[in-house]
Structure formats: C-alpha cells, structure tokens
Design a protein around this motif. Structure first.
Motif, PDB file in Angstrom:
ATOM      1  N   HIS A 184      30.290  36.655  35.054  1.00 47.82           N
ATOM      2  CA  HIS A 184      30.992  37.832  34.448  1.00 47.82           C
ATOM      3  C   HIS A 184      30.083  38.661  33.579  1.00 47.82           C
ATOM      4  CE1 HIS A 184      34.175  40.433  33.345  1.00 47.82           C
ATOM      5  NE2 HIS A 184      34.025  40.117  31.870  1.00 47.82           N
ATOM      6  N   HIS A 231      39.156  31.999  31.585  1.00 47.21           N
ATOM      7  CA  HIS A 231      37.840  31.876  32.343  1.00 47.21           C
ATOM      8  C   HIS A 231      36.677  32.788  32.193  1.00 47.21           C
ATOM      9  CE1 HIS A 231      35.635  31.308  36.163  1.00 47.21           C
ATOM     10  NE2 HIS A 231      35.815  32.827  36.106  1.00 47.21           N
ATOM     11  N   LEU A 232      37.202  34.151  31.654  1.00 50.27           N
ATOM     12  CA  LEU A 232      36.344  35.123  31.429  1.00 50.27           C
ATOM     13  C   LEU A 232      35.347  34.606  30.288  1.00 50.27           C
ATOM     14  CD1 LEU A 232      38.089  38.291  32.279  1.00 50.27           C
ATOM     15  CD2 LEU A 232      36.374  37.087  33.713  1.00 50.27           C
ATOM     16  N   ASP A 286      41.886  36.427  42.175  1.00 51.62           N
ATOM     17  CA  ASP A 286      40.379  36.018  41.964  1.00 51.62           C
ATOM     18  C   ASP A 286      39.778  36.437  40.423  1.00 51.62           C
ATOM     19  OD1 ASP A 286      40.600  34.703  44.578  1.00 51.62           O
ATOM     20  OD2 ASP A 286      40.076  36.593  45.460  1.00 51.62           O
ATOM     21  N   CYS A 287      38.694  35.923  40.217  1.00 49.65           N
ATOM     22  CA  CYS A 287      37.820  36.391  39.050  1.00 49.65           C
ATOM     23  C   CYS A 287      37.268  37.648  39.243  1.00 49.65           C
ATOM     24  CB  CYS A 287      36.735  35.390  38.972  1.00 49.65           C
ATOM     25  SG  CYS A 287      35.586  35.777  37.689  1.00 49.65           S
ATOM     26  N   SER A 288      37.352  38.438  38.221  1.00 52.19           N
ATOM     27  CA  SER A 288      36.701  39.877  38.303  1.00 52.19           C
ATOM     28  C   SER A 288      35.436  39.914  38.618  1.00 52.19           C
ATOM     29  CB  SER A 288      36.857  40.691  37.127  1.00 52.19           C
ATOM     30  OG  SER A 288      36.108  39.921  35.991  1.00 52.19           O
ATOM     31  N   CYS A 294      32.944  32.442  31.708  1.00 54.61           N
ATOM     32  CA  CYS A 294      32.019  32.716  33.169  1.00 54.61           C
ATOM     33  C   CYS A 294      30.724  33.459  32.881  1.00 54.61           C
ATOM     34  CB  CYS A 294      33.017  33.799  33.910  1.00 54.61           C
ATOM     35  SG  CYS A 294      32.606  34.110  35.297  1.00 54.61           S
ATOM     36  N   ARG A 309      46.933  34.828  36.842  1.00 54.39           N
ATOM     37  CA  ARG A 309      46.439  35.825  36.179  1.00 54.39           C
ATOM     38  C   ARG A 309      46.499  35.680  34.638  1.00 54.39           C
ATOM     39  NH1 ARG A 309      48.761  39.620  38.311  1.00 54.39           N
ATOM     40  NH2 ARG A 309      47.036  40.926  39.428  1.00 54.39           N
ATOM     41  N   TRP A 347      35.849  31.050  41.234  1.00 43.65           N
ATOM     42  CA  TRP A 347      37.225  30.764  40.527  1.00 43.65           C
ATOM     43  C   TRP A 347      38.572  31.590  41.253  1.00 43.65           C
ATOM     44  CZ3 TRP A 347      41.063  33.478  37.815  1.00 43.65           C
ATOM     45  CH2 TRP A 347      41.833  32.786  36.942  1.00 43.65           C
ATOM     46  N   ARG A 348      39.505  30.832  40.873  1.00 39.93           N
ATOM     47  CA  ARG A 348      40.706  31.538  41.575  1.00 39.93           C
ATOM     48  C   ARG A 348      41.847  30.689  40.778  1.00 39.93           C
ATOM     49  NH1 ARG A 348      42.509  34.473  45.885  1.00 39.93           N
ATOM     50  NH2 ARG A 348      44.640  34.223  46.672  1.00 39.93           N
ATOM     51  N   ASP A 383      45.573  32.790  33.169  1.00 46.73           N
ATOM     52  CA  ASP A 383      44.567  32.233  32.772  1.00 46.73           C
ATOM     53  C   ASP A 383      43.137  32.664  33.208  1.00 46.73           C
ATOM     54  OD1 ASP A 383      46.243  30.035  32.273  1.00 46.73           O
ATOM     55  OD2 ASP A 383      46.183  29.191  34.284  1.00 46.73           O
ATOM     56  N   LEU A 384      43.279  33.838  33.420  1.00 50.31           N
ATOM     57  CA  LEU A 384      41.991  34.761  33.646  1.00 50.31           C
ATOM     58  C   LEU A 384      41.243  35.084  32.355  1.00 50.31           C
ATOM     59  CD1 LEU A 384      40.287  36.278  35.730  1.00 50.31           C
ATOM     60  CD2 LEU A 384      41.624  38.322  35.067  1.00 50.31           C
TER      61      LEU A 384
END
Length: 314
Positions: free
Chosen positions: A182, A175-176, A155-157, A179, A169, A165-166, A171-172
């Motif tokens: 975040h 995404h950040l 999952d997103c931090s 986001c 790792r 978002w899910r 692709d994290l």
C-alpha cells in the motif's frame, strides 16, 4: 409448517421484527389462513402460484409444479391422460384475483398483507442487514449498502499491485498500517504504466519494421521492372541506329557501272531534248499572252488618240 407457526406467533404480539434478516424469495409465501382448499395445487398442496389449466380434466396446477411433473411423465397428475405443457392454458382471471387476496406474512417485518402486494412490499420493507452490521436495509438498497457495510468482505486497496489480503471492511484500516504494498502503490502503479507504454512502443516498432520490410520488397520489384524497361529501350535505340545506317549506305538512284547499250543513252538524251523544247514552247506562249490586249487597254489607247487629235486641231 414450523416456520409458518413461528412467523405467526411473532406476528401476534404487534409484528415484532426478527433479530436477523432472512433472505426472501418474493414467490415464497407464508399464508395466515387458507380455508379454501379448492385453490390448492394437487401436486404441492399449497395455494396456486401462476396457475395453469389442464385441458382434459380442467384441473389447475402451479406452473413450476406442472413443468417439473412433465419432465418425468407425459400424463396429467389428476386424470392420468396424455397431455403436454403446450396444451395447458392459463387459469381464468377471477381465479388469480381470488389468490391475490389471500393474506400472507412478510418474512422481514412479520406484517400481514395481501399476496398481490407482497412482492412490492418485500423489496421496500427495511430489515436487518444479513451480514450483521446492525443496520436496516431494504432489498432495493442492498447493493448500495454493500459498498459501506463494515461486515462486508473486501480486498485490499493495493490488490491492483498484487496484495492478496482479503477480509472485512472494519479490519481494512489495521491491515493498511502494516501493508508495504500500500505504501509503494504509487510507485508500482507508475512502473506498471511505464511497462504498458514500453510494450505499446515495442508493438509500434514491430509494426513499423514489418512495413519497412514490405516496402523494401516492393522497391526491389520496381527496380527489376525498371531494369527490364531500360534494357528494352536500349535494344529499340540500337535497332533504330542500324536502320539509319542502312538507309545512308544505299544510293537513291543506281545505274549499272558499265553500260554498252547505246540505245539507252540515245533515248535518255532524246527525252532531255524533248523536255527542253516543251519548256521553250511554254515560254513563247507566255510572251504571246503578255502581248495580247484586253478591253481596258483598248479603251486607254482610244483616249490617247482622241487627246492627240484635239491637240492637233488646236
């Protein structure tokens, strides 16, 4: 059978590792060669696993196979006589020792090992990650590897501030960058903490308000009791004052206002005269007692007479 042939074929060329790791059941064995059919289960036709002995015909079956059989039937699979799971016993020790010496193929590294050592070997044998990250990981270290595997789904931090978002790792990081939650996460977390504190203070206020209401009720009850006690005290004081007034109003000696009976007056005067005479007699007796001499006075008088006589002689 096809799977067993493929595993044996791969093991002939120097125990080559499979391209992708297969999830292994430590009780799922792939046998190299099984020539002793006397050690096979009569239900699954495979070498016995945790064998049990049936008491009537002395036949042996796998534990799982026999338990599944008794769910459908209450007869022995071999002799068809009535029996139950409780009547079955464990197979002799030498049977399990023979079964542990059978050669099996490791489904991770395709090595040939004894069945008794297979379970320990599988947990320590490193194989390719099942998620496809390309690393070799043992089953014992699989949980620790999941925390760093780039192919693992996470999952997103900022999920604690409702980011949905899910993904993997790897692709994290992308995404950040996009986001917004975040970026705002510190402020949102501080806001959540403030809301928690506010709710906690509201709960405390409610509890204090309940305590205040209970104390007010108790105070009212005590005030009513105090009023009752003060009223009773005033009544008692009024009753005491009435009793004092009544005692003051009544004389200590009462005589009839108009007495015509002369005999009563004479008797009264006579009693007073008698009392006076008795008092006079007591006084006279006391005087007489004073005039009486004691032995000491007599001795003193005798000494005085002797002194006077001696003076005369001189």
């Amino acid at each position: 059978k096809e799977h067993n042939k493929r595993m044996l074929k791969d093991g002939e060329g120097g125990a080559a590792r499979p391209k992708k790791r297969v999830r292994v059941d430590p009780n799922d064995y792939v046998y190299v060669d099984n020539k002793n059919s006397d050690l096979d289960c009569e239900i699954c036709r495979q070498p016995l696993v945790s064998p049990l002995l049936e008491p009537n015909c002395r036949s042996m079956f796998c534990k799982k196979c026999l338990e599944l059989w008794f769910v459908k039937s209450s007869n022995c699979p071999h002799c068809r006589q009535k029996t139950s799971r409780k009547q079955c016993t464990l197979a002799p020790r030498f049977v399990t020792n023979i079964l542990d010496t059978l050669q099996v193929v490791c489904q991770v590294c395709t090595e040939h090992i004894e069945r008794g050592k297979y379970r320990e070997h599988v947990f320590k044998c490193p194989g390719l990650c099942t998620r496809g990250c390309g690393e070799y990981v043992a089953l014992a270290d699989e949980k620790a590897h999941d925390k760093t595997c780039v192919e693992n789904t996470i999952d997103c931090s900022a999920s604690d501030v409702k980011c949905r978002w899910r993904g993997k790792r790897k692709d994290l990081a992308e995404h950040l960058k996009a986001c917004k939650l975040h970026e705002w996460r510190p402020l949102l977390l501080a806001q959540q903490q403030l809301f928690k504190r506010l709710s906690a203070t509201e709960d405390k206020c409610m509890n204090l308000q309940r305590q205040i209401t209970t104390l007010e009720v108790k105070n009212k009850v005590l005030e009513n009791e105090l009023k009752q006690i003060s009223g009773k005290r005033k009544r008692i004081e009024l009753d005491d004052d009435d009793d004092d007034e009544a005692t003051v109003a009544t004389p200590m000696y009462s005589s009839p206002p108009h007495s015509t009976d002369l005999g009563l007056d004479d008797a009264h005067n006579a009693s007073f005269s008698d009392s006076d005479e008795d008092e006079n007699d007591d006084v006279s007796d006391s005087d007489d007692s004073d005039e009486t001499t004691t032995p000491e006075t007599e001795y003193i008088n005798q000494d005085e007479e002797d002194i006077s006589s001696s003076d005369e002689d001189c």
